[in-house]
Design a protein around this motif. Structure first.
Motif, short mmCIF file in Angstrom:
data_model
loop_
_atom_site.label_atom_id
_atom_site.label_comp_id
_atom_site.label_asym_id
_atom_site.label_seq_id
_atom_site.Cartn_x
_atom_site.Cartn_y
_atom_site.Cartn_z
N VAL A 1 74.56 10.33 35.47
CA VAL A 1 73.43 10.71 34.43
C VAL A 1 72.99 12.15 34.74
O VAL A 1 72.76 12.47 35.70
CB VAL A 1 72.31 9.65 34.58
CG1 VAL A 1 71.17 10.13 33.44
CG2 VAL A 1 72.67 8.26 34.31
N VAL A 2 72.55 12.71 33.50
CA VAL A 2 72.38 13.99 33.45
C VAL A 2 71.01 14.28 32.63
O VAL A 2 70.85 13.67 31.73
CB VAL A 2 73.33 15.02 32.80
CG1 VAL A 2 72.99 16.45 32.52
CG2 VAL A 2 74.73 15.00 33.64
N PHE A 3 70.12 15.16 33.22
CA PHE A 3 68.80 15.31 32.51
C PHE A 3 68.74 17.03 32.36
O PHE A 3 69.08 17.53 33.32
CB PHE A 3 67.34 14.70 33.40
CG PHE A 3 66.63 15.33 32.94
CD1 PHE A 3 66.04 15.20 31.41
CD2 PHE A 3 65.45 15.84 33.71
CE1 PHE A 3 64.72 15.64 31.03
CE2 PHE A 3 64.17 16.38 33.25
CZ PHE A 3 63.88 16.18 32.03
N MET A 4 68.56 17.31 31.41
CA MET A 4 68.54 18.65 31.13
C MET A 4 67.46 19.07 29.80
O MET A 4 67.35 18.48 29.07
CB MET A 4 70.14 19.13 30.43
CG MET A 4 70.17 20.45 30.04
SD MET A 4 71.68 20.64 29.62
CE MET A 4 72.03 22.47 28.89
N SER A 5 66.88 20.11 30.13
CA SER A 5 65.86 20.64 29.24
C SER A 5 66.13 22.05 28.81
O SER A 5 66.78 22.67 29.45
CB SER A 5 64.28 20.67 29.90
OG SER A 5 64.22 21.43 30.81
N ALA A 6 65.94 22.36 27.58
CA ALA A 6 66.34 23.73 27.01
C ALA A 6 65.04 24.33 26.24
O ALA A 6 64.50 23.66 25.56
CB ALA A 6 67.58 23.89 26.20
N LYS A 7 65.11 25.60 26.06
CA LYS A 7 64.17 26.31 25.14
C LYS A 7 64.58 27.41 24.55
O LYS A 7 65.34 28.31 25.30
CB LYS A 7 62.70 26.38 25.78
CG LYS A 7 61.50 26.99 24.91
CD LYS A 7 60.22 27.03 25.51
CE LYS A 7 59.45 27.32 24.77
NZ LYS A 7 58.06 27.75 25.45
N ALA A 8 64.29 27.65 23.30
CA ALA A 8 64.74 28.90 22.78
C ALA A 8 63.57 29.88 22.92
O ALA A 8 62.49 29.81 22.28
CB ALA A 8 65.03 28.74 21.19
N ALA A 9 63.57 30.76 23.87
CA ALA A 9 62.81 31.71 24.08
C ALA A 9 62.64 32.66 22.92
O ALA A 9 61.52 33.19 22.66
CB ALA A 9 63.01 32.70 25.25
N THR A 10 63.75 32.94 22.28
CA THR A 10 63.73 33.89 20.87
C THR A 10 64.50 33.34 20.02
O THR A 10 65.33 32.05 20.27
CB THR A 10 64.25 35.33 21.41
OG1 THR A 10 65.79 35.38 21.63
CG2 THR A 10 63.50 36.17 22.43
#
Length: 625
Positions: A362-371
């Motif tokens: 199982v994978v947990f991942m978070s991402a955010k667009a800084a720009t």
């Protein structure tokens, strides 16, 4: 394992989902987006605005505007078109009007618009001339060569003129067009689909064509850092991973800024990392699919979190995990014993776990667009399925409490915890700022999924919110206190201290002071008239009591005297006071004025709940909600 390797493996395990459109709740729930299919390699997904229907000879039949709920459209792309920004790079089949309409330049009068259509026509012509051409490609090529698309759309009444007779075509340049090709002799039962975006034969046709292109003599072959194989290296990587930040990429290098970015360490971006086009396509397509269908997305700050099983097996929904209980058809049992709730949680989790084997991850991942152009991975974690489910069980069992006045056990969601820990009073409620809520949720999810310890500052902040919550509405205040009790229980259980939800014989100083506060509140409230809802002295002095209990308790006792003589239950409450006083280890503890530990909140709640349960069937009971 890296995030790209996990996503590439996920894609290979989900090949049966490629190109498959599924129904979801979007038709009945306006807030829920439609299902986004898993895209084949060398393809992407767009939302179509217009569908043009042709016959097998390429003759125009009709044009229809599309509902956004049914508009997800799989289209073939090239490496350049998938990552295009302001440059001219046409998709090979479906694109926006300024590319696919040969008469667009006639309405606009721009050389660049001629260049867009020329590039588009060259792409589809290459497909038309290849051994992989299909009947649908022949029909579409024949139609677009007539350069009459905008005129046809106008004649169908989709584009309407304003009062000056102007169709404002330039404002419609970004509208996406897709194609249907009707074959009256084809048998739908044999699998024929007129929709090009659902035609797997068409997908395979373009994949074979583009495989030849990317593996040609001019293509750069090198060691792929993801697969470990020597393959054609991607010069450009896909965008459109997040719907809210369409241009943001996970992998990119701007050659114009290379001296600044690499600071002399590398001459070229390829020296830092090289990923094959195939690996890049699989990883990005899998991630887009996962985020769209089972990710938690906050549009206001482009934060996205997603968890999945690499082996394509169902796990609890992370969005529901953040806002509610993530187990389908879960009904909390009555709060008889903690074992009952733990048993129900275990049964719910076993419904998922029984489909797993020892090798599933199982994978947990978070991402955010800084720009708008850059997407960063904020968190990546991977664990065995057995470990993942064990962590879920521990969280939902150890972070549970009795929901106020419903006599059922429940586990507060990360969002509820963020409100309890960082909420600010707004009227009769508390509300955390968007930034505080986001930060808290980001920190709590690894505690749930990966089994990390609950941060001390979150527990401490929740206790402080309770201590200053005297001006809240009663229902909101009780919910905040119950949430805080669950957090305290979780924190102390991790330290090896057993916490129960029932009133116990603990002689902990803070626990006993909390009990005294609850009895004082109940005593005063027992003298109120029906419907009277003013704050008691115990509630008003709560903040001071938590900081300086001995001194503040003397003040509360003094103010409580008129109510002691007024209540019908004087003997009952005096007996409770005596019982609690007798449990202090020594008189010194009773007059100790040090700040109380979080245990006082548990003592308060357990004593209050005990009084409530013992009196709810008598005339003393006053419904507080």
């Amino acid at each position: 394992m890296s995030w790209m390797e996990a996503l590439r493996e996920t894609y290979d395990n989900c090949l049966s989902e490629v190109g498959v459109y599924r129904e979801n709740d979007s038709q009945s729930d306006p807030k829920k987006p439609p299902y986004r299919p898993l895209v084949p390699i060398y393809h992407t997904v767009i939302k179509a605005d217009i569908t043009i229907t042709l016959d097998m000879s390429g003759n125009f039949i009709k044009a229809d505007e599309e509902d956004k709920k049914t508009a997800y459209t799989i289209i073939p792309v090239t490496e350049n078109s998938a990552g295009r920004s302001s440059n001219v790079a046409a998709h090979p089949l479906c694109d926006n009007i300024q590319y696919v309409a040969g008469d667009y330049a006639k309405y606009i009068g721009s050389d660049k618009d001629n260049a867009r259509f020329a590039d588009y026509k060259a792409n589809i012509e290459k497909w038309y001339d290849s051994p992989y051409c299909t009947d649908k490609i022949r029909a579409i090529y024949s139609y677009i060569s007539r350069e009459s698309m905008i005129s046809d759309i106008i004649n169908c009444g989709i584009f309407k003129a304003d009062k000056n007779g102007d169709y404002n075509i330039e404002k419609k340049a970004k509208m996406n067009v897709r194609f249907k090709v009707i074959d009256p002799d084809a048998d739908p039962d044999e699998g024929y689909k007129p929709e090009t975006w659902q035609d797997k034969e068409l997908f395979e046709s373009f994949i074979k064509l583009y495989d030849e292109t990317v593996s040609g003599e001019k293509s750069k072959k090198s060691l792929c850092y993801s697969s470990g194989e020597e393959k054609t290296i991607a010069a450009n990587h896909p965008k459109n991973i997040l719907a809210t930040a369409g241009n943001a990429k996970l992998i990119s290098a701007n050659s114009a800024w290379i001296d600044l970015v690499w600071g002399g360490r590398f001459k070229e971006s390829s020296e830092a990392s090289e990923v094959s086009y195939e690996s890049s396509q699989k990883a990005h397509n899998a991630l887009s699919w996962l985020i769209a269908n089972q990710g938690y997305k906050r549009e206001r700050d482009n934060l996205t979190m997603v968890s999945w099983c690499v082996g394509n097996k169902e796990i609890p929904d992370i969005g529901e995990m953040i806002t509610d209980t993530p187990f389908e058809n879960f009904e909390a049992p009555k709060a008889n014993t903690e074992y009952t709730y733990a048993q129900k949680i275990n049964e719910a989790i076993m419904g998922y776990q029984k489909k797993f084997n020892d090798n599933d991850r199982v994978v947990f991942m978070s991402a955010k667009a800084a720009t708008n152009g850059r997407l960063s991975i904020k968190h990546y974690g991977e664990l065995k399925g057995s470990e993942y489910f064990c962590n879920l069980k521990k969280w939902y069992d150890n972070c549970s409490w009795i929901y106020p006045y419903k006599d059922v056990e429940w586990t507060p969601s990360p969002r509820q915890i963020s409100q309890a820990a960082y909420g600010v009073k707004q009227g009769n409620f508390v509300k955390a700022s968007e930034e505080a809520e986001k930060s808290c949720i980001e920190r709590i999810l690894p505690c749930i999924i990966e089994g990390r310890p609950l941060p001390f500052d979150i527990m401490r902040s929740a206790v402080k919110t309770v201590s200053r919550g005297e001006a809240l509405g009663r229902s909101e205040r009780n919910k905040i206190i119950a949430t805080t009790c669950a957090i305290i229980k979780k924190y102390y259980n991790e330290k090896g201290v057993e916490i129960t939800m029932e009133l116990n014989d603990s002689n902990d100083r803070s626990y006993l002071f909390g009990r005294l506060l609850a009895v004082a509140e109940a005593l005063e409230r027992s003298t109120y008239n029906p419907g009277e809802d003013r704050a008691t002295n115990a509630e008003r002095y709560w903040s001071s009591f938590a900081q300086r209990p001995a001194v503040t308790w003397a003040i509360i006792q003094e103010r409580l005297r008129p109510y002691v003589n007024k209540t019908k239950y004087k003997a009952k409450y005096e007996k409770l006071f005596e019982e609690i006083h007798s449990k202090f280890v020594s008189p010194d503890e009773y007059i100790d004025n040090r700040e109380l530990s979080p245990m006082y909140v548990l003592g308060y709640w357990c004593q209050k709940n005990n009084i409530y349960k013992s009196s709810k069937n008598s005339d003393e009971n006053k419904e507080e909600e």
